[in-house]
Scaffold this motif. Structure first.
Motif, mmCIF file in Angstrom:
data_model
loop_
_atom_site.group_PDB
_atom_site.id
_atom_site.type_symbol
_atom_site.label_atom_id
_atom_site.label_comp_id
_atom_site.label_asym_id
_atom_site.label_seq_id
_atom_site.Cartn_x
_atom_site.Cartn_y
_atom_site.Cartn_z
ATOM 1 N N LEU A 156 0.835 -1.211 0.000
ATOM 2 C CA LEU A 156 0.000 0.000 0.000
ATOM 3 C C LEU A 156 0.865 1.255 0.000
ATOM 4 C CD1 LEU A 156 -2.919 -0.879 2.452
ATOM 5 C CD2 LEU A 156 -2.870 -1.066 -0.043
ATOM 6 N N GLY A 157 1.976 1.216 0.743
ATOM 7 C CA GLY A 157 2.851 2.393 0.799
ATOM 8 C C GLY A 157 3.469 2.688 -0.559
ATOM 9 N N GLY A 158 3.955 1.639 -1.217
ATOM 10 C CA GLY A 158 4.549 1.815 -2.542
ATOM 11 C C GLY A 158 3.502 2.257 -3.554
ATOM 12 N N MET A 159 2.314 1.701 -3.438
ATOM 13 C CA MET A 159 1.240 2.080 -4.367
ATOM 14 C C MET A 159 0.844 3.545 -4.162
ATOM 15 S SD MET A 159 -1.075 -1.347 -4.086
ATOM 16 C CE MET A 159 -2.497 -0.631 -4.917
ATOM 17 N N ALA A 160 0.839 3.970 -2.893
ATOM 18 C CA ALA A 160 0.524 5.381 -2.626
ATOM 19 C C ALA A 160 1.654 6.264 -3.154
ATOM 20 C CB ALA A 160 0.310 5.607 -1.132
ATOM 21 N N ALA A 161 2.890 5.884 -2.860
ATOM 22 C CA ALA A 161 4.028 6.710 -3.277
ATOM 23 C C ALA A 161 4.077 6.879 -4.790
ATOM 24 C CB ALA A 161 5.339 6.103 -2.775
ATOM 25 N N THR A 162 3.623 5.859 -5.520
ATOM 26 C CA THR A 162 3.713 5.927 -6.983
ATOM 27 C C THR A 162 2.363 6.222 -7.633
ATOM 28 O OG1 THR A 162 3.396 3.531 -7.074
ATOM 29 C CG2 THR A 162 5.659 4.327 -7.095
ATOM 30 N N ASN A 163 1.341 6.457 -6.817
ATOM 31 C CA ASN A 163 -0.013 6.712 -7.355
ATOM 32 C C ASN A 163 -0.397 5.633 -8.359
ATOM 33 O OD1 ASN A 163 -2.485 7.940 -7.886
ATOM 34 N ND2 ASN A 163 -1.627 9.257 -9.472
ATOM 35 N N ALA A 164 -0.354 4.369 -7.897
ATOM 36 C CA ALA A 164 -0.626 3.235 -8.786
ATOM 37 C C ALA A 164 -2.045 3.307 -9.355
ATOM 38 C CB ALA A 164 -0.419 1.929 -8.015
ATOM 39 N N GLY A 165 -2.214 2.726 -10.531
ATOM 40 C CA GLY A 165 -3.518 2.757 -11.211
ATOM 41 C C GLY A 165 -4.165 1.387 -11.247
ATOM 42 N N GLY A 166 -3.804 0.588 -12.242
ATOM 43 C CA GLY A 166 -4.290 -0.782 -12.292
ATOM 44 C C GLY A 166 -5.584 -0.973 -13.048
ATOM 45 N N MET A 167 -6.192 -2.136 -12.797
ATOM 46 C CA MET A 167 -7.274 -2.611 -13.664
ATOM 47 C C MET A 167 -8.653 -2.015 -13.369
ATOM 48 S SD MET A 167 -4.977 -5.453 -13.994
ATOM 49 C CE MET A 167 -5.443 -6.650 -12.790
#
Ligand code: MLT
Ligand code: ZN
Length: 476
Positions: A156-167
């Motif tokens: 979750l931290g990495g996804m927040a830091a990189t503003n992840a998108g996904g499906m």
């Protein structure tokens, strides 16, 4: 030596002993073999060198790491699940910086701390994997509204830091929309915490808005609060084969986009589907051998619809098109996973061909056909003989352009693709971020004013240049 920890100088030895004093020995890793998993990205394209890898488990320990790094003038590279694709979460190569590098592995901060069904919020340590968060939310009857193929490792931290998108971005938005609160440690060791869970709280700036997408350059994210969505009673996946990309895009722009229950609409192409089926011994996907293929070969849409009623009939009606070559539909978990495998395993399949040049670009949906049509000739001109495999989150105008062939340090093909995207008014990074990989092209899509704003915010929050130096900075 790239990929191994080093403790050559006296200054480095003092840094290590200060880290050990602050965290305890077992949380400071220097064994080259263990560290290699943190200093190399999983594609093998980015390999760096670190004085140590530290693994804090509590926010106070993150503060201690920041304090030691500041005292030594060291660089701090935060890392979640090391699933990033732009070299932003592994250290820079040996000699690239004039400061020692510490990798701060966040996977020890792995507790799902709270699931609040009434507030529809989940709060967790930054190192909690997406799949662990999804499981915790699922037990309470919710889901996160965000999903990535790398769910087993991405945090979750990495996804927040990189503003992840996904499906599921088309339905629920990316991390910027999903994050409801954040806790972070700043470069001066102070903690910013905005985890009240209040639906409305309009008192000044929102730190989450600043830190989501900042790629570890402004703060170390230590806790994330995400919004939850109720689990739908029905979910159905369809893999729809079409004679051409144009037909797929026509469906997508019209009846499919209008589906109220649509949660995902992913595009894959014939070359990629043949590659995935071959690499993983999957049965040929529906439509692979039927009918005649149009310009650019066959295309597939992986569609997912969900809601309180069974969306199968409306999904079937939306894909009723003369160029449909066939469709496979599943509503049970195993059947759905079997259909998704053709889409989700593209990343892994391409990596088996060699170290890919991975471009992650977007254009407006109205220009998607133009982009997908022009890419093969531009790639062939820049890298004759290279293999191009494309797929993407088509409903977001996002195409993953993978090119295998040119050596990793030859970025001619990257340049050709990104210039084409800029000509079409698109973005050089749709969802993977900038990292170190896209620095060269920042000026293609950001004005001098934009870049100065970023530099000023960076200088204010991290005056010593400790946090992920180089990332998100344009090349001079
Ligand atoms: C995907 O959607 O497949 C991911 O962003 C990973 C990739 O681009 O390889
Ligand atoms: Zn993607």
């Amino acid at each position: 030596v790239a990929g191994t920890a080093r403790a050559s100088s006296g200054a480095d030895r003092q840094l290590l002993s200060d880290l050990e004093d602050a965290l305890g020995r077992r949380r400071v890793l220097t064994d080259p073999e263990v560290c290699a998993g943190y200093t190399r990205d999983w594609t093998g394209r980015y390999v760096g060198s670190a004085a140590a890898v530290v693994r804090p488990e509590r926010v106070e320990q993150v503060q201690a790491v920041v304090e030691v790094a500041a005292r030594h003038g060291a660089a701090l590279i935060c890392q979640g699940g090391n699933t990033g694709l732009v070299g932003g979460s592994v250290p820079r190569p040996a000699g690239a910086l004039d400061q020692p590098q510490i990798v701060c592995g966040m996977s020890g901060m792995c507790a799902v701390e709270d699931v609040d069904p009434a507030g529809r919020l989940l709060c967790a340590g930054a190192g909690v994997t997406l799949s662990a968060a999804q499981a915790a939310a699922g037990r309470a009857g919710f889901h996160l509204g965000i999903d990535l193929s790398s769910r087993g490792s991405a945090t979750l931290g990495g996804m927040a830091a990189t503003n992840a998108g996904g499906m599921q971005m088309l339905r629920f938005g990316g991390m910027r929309a999903r994050v409801a609160g954040i806790e972070a440690v700043l470069a001066d060791g102070s903690i910013v915490s905005r985890l009240s869970g209040l639906a409305k709280d309009n008192v000044g700036w929102d730190p989450a808005a600043l830190f989501v997408g900042s790629e570890g350059t402004l703060a170390v994210i230590t806790r994330v609060m995400v919004r939850l969505e109720p689990l739908p009673a029905h979910r159905v996946t369809a893999l729809v084969a079409l004679a051409s990309v144009d037909a797929a895009l026509e469906l997508l722009a019209g009846p499919v986009a209008a589906l109220p229950s649509l949660e995902a609409a992913e595009l894959t192409l014939e070359d990629g589907m043949r590659l995935v089926a071959g690499e993983f011994d999957l049965p040929p996907p529906v439509g692979l051998e039927s009918g005649a293929a149009g310009r650019g070969g066959r295309a597939w849409l992986t569609l997912e619809a969900a809601g309180p009623y069974d969306p199968t009939a409306e999904l079937a009606a939306a894909v009723d098109h003369p160029f449909v070559l066939g469709a496979a539909v599943a509503s049970d978990a195993n059947g759905r996973a079997r259909l998704w495998a053709y889409r989700e395993r593209h990343t892994e399949a391409v990596s088996r061909l060699g170290v890919p040049h991975k471009l992650d670009v977007s254009v407006t949906r109205s220009r998607l056909g133009e982009l997908v049509g022009l890419l093969p000739e531009r790639v062939a001109a820049a890298a004759p003989g290279a293999r191009l495999v494309m797929w993407g989150h088509a409903a977001d105008g996002n195409v993953h352009v993978n090119v295998v062939g040119p050596p990793p340090d030859d970025d001619g093909v990257d340049d050709a693709v990104l210039r084409l995207v800029a000509e079409l008014g698109g973005s050089i990074s749709a969802e993977h971020g900038v990292g170190v990989a896209r620095r060269r092209w920042l000026r293609l899509v950001r004005s001098e004013g934009d870049l100065q704003l970023m530099a000023r915010v960076k200088a204010a929050l991290d005056p010593g240049g400790m946090l992920n130096p180089g990332v998100l900075e344009p090349l001079p």
